[in-house]
Scaffold this active site. Structure first.
Site, PDB file in Angstrom:
ATOM      1  N   GLY A 153      36.890  33.553  34.225  1.00  0.00           N
ATOM      2  CA  GLY A 153      38.324  33.498  34.498  1.00  0.00           C
ATOM      3  C   GLY A 153      38.577  33.602  35.981  1.00  0.00           C
ATOM      4  N   SER A 155      40.118  34.756  39.674  1.00  0.00           N
ATOM      5  CA  SER A 155      40.210  36.060  40.324  1.00  0.00           C
ATOM      6  C   SER A 155      41.528  36.731  39.968  1.00  0.00           C
ATOM      7  CB  SER A 155      40.112  35.881  41.842  1.00  0.00           C
ATOM      8  OG  SER A 155      40.272  37.114  42.496  1.00  0.00           O
ATOM      9  N   VAL A 157      42.417  38.131  36.981  1.00  0.00           N
ATOM     10  CA  VAL A 157      42.912  38.061  35.591  1.00  0.00           C
ATOM     11  C   VAL A 157      42.594  39.326  34.813  1.00  0.00           C
ATOM     12  CG1 VAL A 157      42.814  35.546  35.489  1.00  0.00           C
ATOM     13  CG2 VAL A 157      40.812  36.871  34.771  1.00  0.00           C
ATOM     14  N   GLY A 158      41.700  40.171  35.325  1.00  0.00           N
ATOM     15  CA  GLY A 158      41.408  41.433  34.642  1.00  0.00           C
ATOM     16  C   GLY A 158      40.070  41.457  33.932  1.00  0.00           C
ATOM     17  N   LYS A 159      39.067  40.758  34.456  1.00  0.00           N
ATOM     18  CA  LYS A 159      37.757  40.716  33.796  1.00  0.00           C
ATOM     19  C   LYS A 159      37.076  42.084  33.822  1.00  0.00           C
ATOM     20  CE  LYS A 159      36.313  37.374  36.457  1.00  0.00           C
ATOM     21  NZ  LYS A 159      37.576  37.085  37.182  1.00  0.00           N
ATOM     22  N   THR A 160      37.169  42.782  34.953  1.00  0.00           N
ATOM     23  CA  THR A 160      36.538  44.096  35.052  1.00  0.00           C
ATOM     24  C   THR A 160      37.144  45.071  34.051  1.00  0.00           C
ATOM     25  OG1 THR A 160      36.059  43.752  37.402  1.00  0.00           O
ATOM     26  CG2 THR A 160      36.053  46.022  36.599  1.00  0.00           C
ATOM     27  N   HIS A 597      35.713  55.900  69.874  1.00  0.00           N
ATOM     28  CA  HIS A 597      36.061  54.502  69.678  1.00  0.00           C
ATOM     29  C   HIS A 597      37.107  54.377  68.582  1.00  0.00           C
ATOM     30  CE1 HIS A 597      32.229  54.114  71.794  1.00  0.00           C
ATOM     31  NE2 HIS A 597      32.592  52.876  72.099  1.00  0.00           N
TER      32      HIS A 597
END
Length: 952
Positions: A153, A155, A157-160, A597
């Site tokens: 699917g 990026s 869409v909630g695959k994780t 820095h």
């Protein structure tokens, strides 16, 4: 035997050939009338008639495919351990049967009369996500140890989150077995180094490679008995995919460097945004039994899209405890806008607009967060009839509606109220505090402008990035960075209870900021170093014991580990708290200046120490990346002139600044002490000591030496005359081989010109990929003068030369200046020109093949040759061998650099001919195929570089 019995007997015999493994791996389970007809030599029409009769009698399951297939029902019931009801004697596909009965048989128990199904928290679980969820449930529960799954699917869409729900679903079924492992691994981090990938996944034994000081347990072993989630699985190289075959086939693997085969029962879940058939090996795909596609936002139903929008608005309403007044125009914008990042981008847009609108609540006295057409960032025409219809049904002819967490008619999961208590960032509370602090110092317009800039910056660099990994209506808790204000308040209350001290407002704010930062680091896996714990424990025993109590409570309460460094900090904090009642500090002749820095690093540390001790003795000098060391030194000298210090302690974050102490001593004749690698913990200890137990600097030297005995603090000024050996580091992310070739190339180029106190070291990338690791590769009396490599290491004050620069026209000049041999060359006639000519002549196309790291060198070289040929034809050019070589090297490295860094090059051509714009257009058109093949876009700066190469 009757004809029907013969036919039934044949189907039963054929059905016995089906086993459990073939249930998922075989796409066409079942037997046609034509097959039975051929086997029994009975007319096909007759066989078909008898098969249909047997089906009606409940002896066969009929699969309505083309051709129609039949299977013995008893055999299926035996294999699946189920009883098939009449409703499922005829099915559209065997997949339908498996999904229905596995879910029916293995459904989780009801609790308090409520059906516990984690997938039901997904908007669309009964509609657009229904098939995906059914497949996931079947795969998770399939005996004996589940099936491997590939989630695909776009990026956002909630695959994780979908993978996490699969894990949660399985845990509910096996609740009696305790927690089930779920191990996350992002393949993109190791896509170009198979050895590192192997070590991370399979683990390794001591001595397996350089740097393997001890055995390491791999991700696979950690996931044993549970799930291994491989995010961005398409970034696995072919060799990496093949290394998993043994695990997928037999459940076995070997650690890197080991000949012993180990067992692991692991359910593999892969996730990809790419076309699986074009990015993964066919042999790898055959081993992944279940493929699930998660639909994009535009493929969801309008009702689901509206529910998702309302849900995210309810989340923001819950955080702010305010109603959100949503206008029809803004709702229409959210429904129709093409969010390339899908649901993650939609959530970020809603959060960002709510944060902007919240400013009106603070500065204009609005009672609600108002999202109207002023926040619409594009022209909308409202000509989508279906969207207008669904919006009109909820707006009911009103221009606005009020959204609250209790709004009726919209989905708000009960579980989410807990997440709101521990939101990614209590952003609105921070905004209120910021505004309260600003409004007393700045005008209304200035305060608002500062806050708007802060919101924009935070969302650009923090919220948008995090939200892309969020799911449909939930963001994983591992993305949380700070606890809620309420939790920190409870922690402060516990601290006051243990110490018997009441923190004043200033100290509370400083402690709050510290916990804020500490939790952020811990969630990111950053563990600060420990600073001389034995020394501090010995000197502050009472404070250390109380710090242990506070850290134990904090660890349990915030559900995060509390490292030794935090325990030491807490000890120093308590010591400062007890000493705060000692009265006014004595007149000070010794000053403290911190130089670090970054744009605000030194200032933030100094402000913390000054506020904690109610003093102004700590001065700060910030050193932004663009500021030179000489400018920083001048700022320090000006400060010393103003303050008239008699003694000075200079705290720096890097070794390159340690010479400042000697310069101050020479110019002003005052004693100086330089401490490097400074941290907040050490700063607090030094400040407290100077305030409440001051001594001459020479008498305090022993104390500081004790403080830094086991660490890399420097407690004396570096002499400017001190000579150091010079070291040039070469490195390559693919391993030591290419780094060694770069080293040989440089040595052969300069030969006898290299100084005696100079050496070149080839190092593996993972040994120097941070400034701290890099500095650890040399001795105390050695100085790193530069790094040549393929991947930048974000070095702040050490020159870095990329391969592209090394092979450019100015490559030799860069090396000459870094090594410091220009004076030798200036005294020799034409020596530099000869070296440059030999250097360029020694670089061949074969050497380029050796230096590229992620691209296929043969392929990119062929493509660039074609581009050069096109350019020569169109521009009527005849290029020399050197120009051709430089063009090929530059352009191949350029493509690789753009793919890796994804940042446009800013470069302006030094000389622009009359037909400059026309030539740039020709170059752009000639590279169209390259841009398309590699998914990149050449900036004007890149075109200018190519223009100069061709026109030189």
């Amino acid at each position: 035997m009757k004809r029907k019995e013969r036919i039934y007997g044949e189907i039963k015999n054929l059905s016995k050939l089906i086993d459990k493994d073939s249930l998922y791996n075989d796409a066409e389970i079942g037997y046609s009338a034509e097959t039975v007809s051929a086997n029994l030599s009975i007319a096909r029409n007759t066989v078909s008639q008898e098969l249909n009769l047997l089906h009606k009698e409940g002896k066969l399951v009929k699969i309505k495919s083309r051709p129609v297939l039949f299977v013995d029902k008893n055999q299926l019931e035996t294999l699946l351990d189920i009883s098939i009801d009449k409703e499922h004697w005829e099915i559209k596909s065997f997949e339908e049967l498996k999904q229905y009965y596995y879910w029916e048989k293995h459904s989780p128990p009801e609790q308090d009369g409520i059906f516990q199904d984690p997938f039901q928290m997904l908007i669309g679980h009964d509609n657009s996500l229904k098939d995906a969820i059914n497949k996931a449930k079947s795969a998770v529960l399939y005996p004996p140890s589940g099936l491997h799954v590939l989630l695909s699917g776009e990026s956002g869409v909630g695959k994780t989150f979908f993978a996490e729900l699969m894990h949660k679903f399985y845990e509910l079924h096996r609740k009696q077995e305790g927690p089930i492992p779920f191990v996350y691994f992002n393949c993109s981090e190791y896509y170009n180094n198979v050895e590192l990938l192997t070590g991370q996944l399979f683990g390794y034994i001591k001595g397996a490679f350089t740097g393997a000081a001890q055995d390491k347990v791999g991700m696979i072993k950690k996931a044993d008995g549970g799930f291994l989630f491989l995010d961005e699985i398409h970034r696995l190289p072919a060799e990496g995919q093949e290394k998993l075959f043994s695990l997928l086939d037999k459940g076995t693997f070997r650690k890197l460097g080991s000949g012993i085969e180990e067992q692991a029962t692991v359910r593999l879940i892969g996730a990809t945004t790419c076309d699986i058939n074009s990015t993964l090996l066919k042999t790898f795909l055959r081993r992944i039994q279940v493929a699930i596609s998660i639909p994009s936002l535009k493929d969801r139903t309008l009702q689901e899209r509206l529910e998702i929008i309302i849900f995210f608005l309810q989340q923001e309403s819950a955080k702010t405890k305010l109603g959100i007044k949503l206008s029809y125009a803004f709702a229409y914008y959210l429904m129709t806008h093409n969010f390339e990042g899908n649901i993650g981008a939609l959530k970020s847009e809603i959060q960002y607009k709510c944060a902007q609108a919240f400013l009106n609540v603070m500065t204009k006295g609005y009672k609600n967060i108002i999202l109207d057409d002023t926040f619409v960032t594009e022209n909308i025409h409202m000509n989508e009839v279906k969207i207008k219809t669904i919006l009109e049904s909820i707006f009911n002819k009103n221009d606005t509606i009020i959204i609250t967490p209790e709004s009726e008619g919209f989905l708000l999961q009960e579980y989410n109220s807990k997440d709101n208590e521990a939101d990614e960032m209590n952003f609105y509370s921070l905004l209120i505090k910021e505004y309260d602090a600003l409004k007393n110092r700045f005008s209304y317009a200035e305060s608002r402008a500062l806050l708007e800039n802060k919101i924009s910056t935070l969302f650009q660099y923090t919220f948008y990035n995090k939200s892309m990994s969020c799911s449909v209506n939930h963001c994983s808790r591992r993305n949380l960075e700070v606890p809620m204000t309420g939790k920190i308040d409870k922690l402060i209350k516990k601290l006051e209870e243990i110490t018997g001290k009441i923190l004043d407002e200033s100290t509370r704010n400083n402690f709050y900021l510290h916990i804020y930062t500490f939790v952020t680091y811990m969630k990111k896996g950053i563990n600060p170093p420990i600073y001389n714990a034995p020394f501090i424990i010995e000197h502050y025993k009472k404070e250390y014991e109380k710090a242990q109590q506070i850290c134990d409570y904090m660890s349990k309460f915030l559900n995060i580990p509390c490292p030794k460094s935090e325990l030491i900090f807490m000890t120093l904090f308590l010591n400062a708290l007890y000493d705060s009642n000692l009265g006014e500090a004595k007149d000070l002749s010794c000053g403290i200046v911190i130089i670090a820095h970054g744009k605000m690093t030194a200032t933030s540390m100094a402000d913390f120490a000054n506020a904690l001790f109610k003093t102004d003795m700590v001065e700060a000098i910030d050193m932004p990346i663009e500021q030179s060391i000489s400018d920083t030194l001048e700022e320090l000298l000006q400060l010393v002139r103003q303050k008239s210090y008699k003694e000075l302690i200079i705290l720096v974050d890097m070794g390159s600044l340690t010479t400042f102490g000697e310069i101050v001593k020479r110019q002003f004749g005052i004693e100086t002490l330089v401490v490097k690698n400074i941290t907040t913990e050490i700063l607090l200890e030094i400040t407290k000591t100077l305030l409440y137990n001051p001594k001459p600097l020479k008498d305090m030297l022993l104390y500081f030496e004790q403080l830094s005995k086991q660490y890399t603090l420097l407690v004396q000024t570096v002499k400017l005359t001190e000579k150091k050996s010079k070291v040039l580091i070469t490195s390559c992310v693919t391993g030591i081989g290419t780094a060694q070739k770069i080293k040989t190339l440089v040595e052969n180029t300069f030969k006898d010109l290299l100084p005696q106190d100079f050496r070149i070291e080839a190092k593996e990338y993972h040994l120097i990929n941070t400034q701290e690791k890099l500095l650890g590769q040399v001795k105390e009396d050695e100085e790193i003068i530069g790094v040549i490599g393929t991947f930048n290491i974000n070095l702040l004050d050490i020159p870095f030369i990329s391969l592209e620069e090394l092979f450019s026209k100015d490559g030799i000049d860069l090396l000459v200046d870094i090594i410091g041999i220009r004076n030798q060359l200036d005294n020799a006639d034409n020596r530099l020109e000869d070296i440059t000519r030999n250097f360029v002549g020694s670089i061949t196309l074969q050497s380029l093949i050796d230096y590229l790291t992620i691209l296929n060198p043969e392929k990119i070289l062929t493509e660039m040759e074609e581009v050069l040929s096109i350019l020569c034809n169109k521009l009527k050019l005849r290029v020399s061998k050197q120009v051709r070589l430089r063009f090929l090297i530059h352009c191949c490295c350029m493509v690789e650099r753009i793919i890796i860094n994804k940042k446009p090059l800013e470069y302006k051509a030094k000389i622009q001919h009359q037909n400059y714009n026309e030539i740039l257009s020709v170059i752009k058109l000639s590279f169209a195929t390259i841009e398309n093949n590699y998914g990149i876009e050449l900036s004007k700066g890149e075109l200018n570089c190519i223009y100069e190469i061709l026109q030189q």
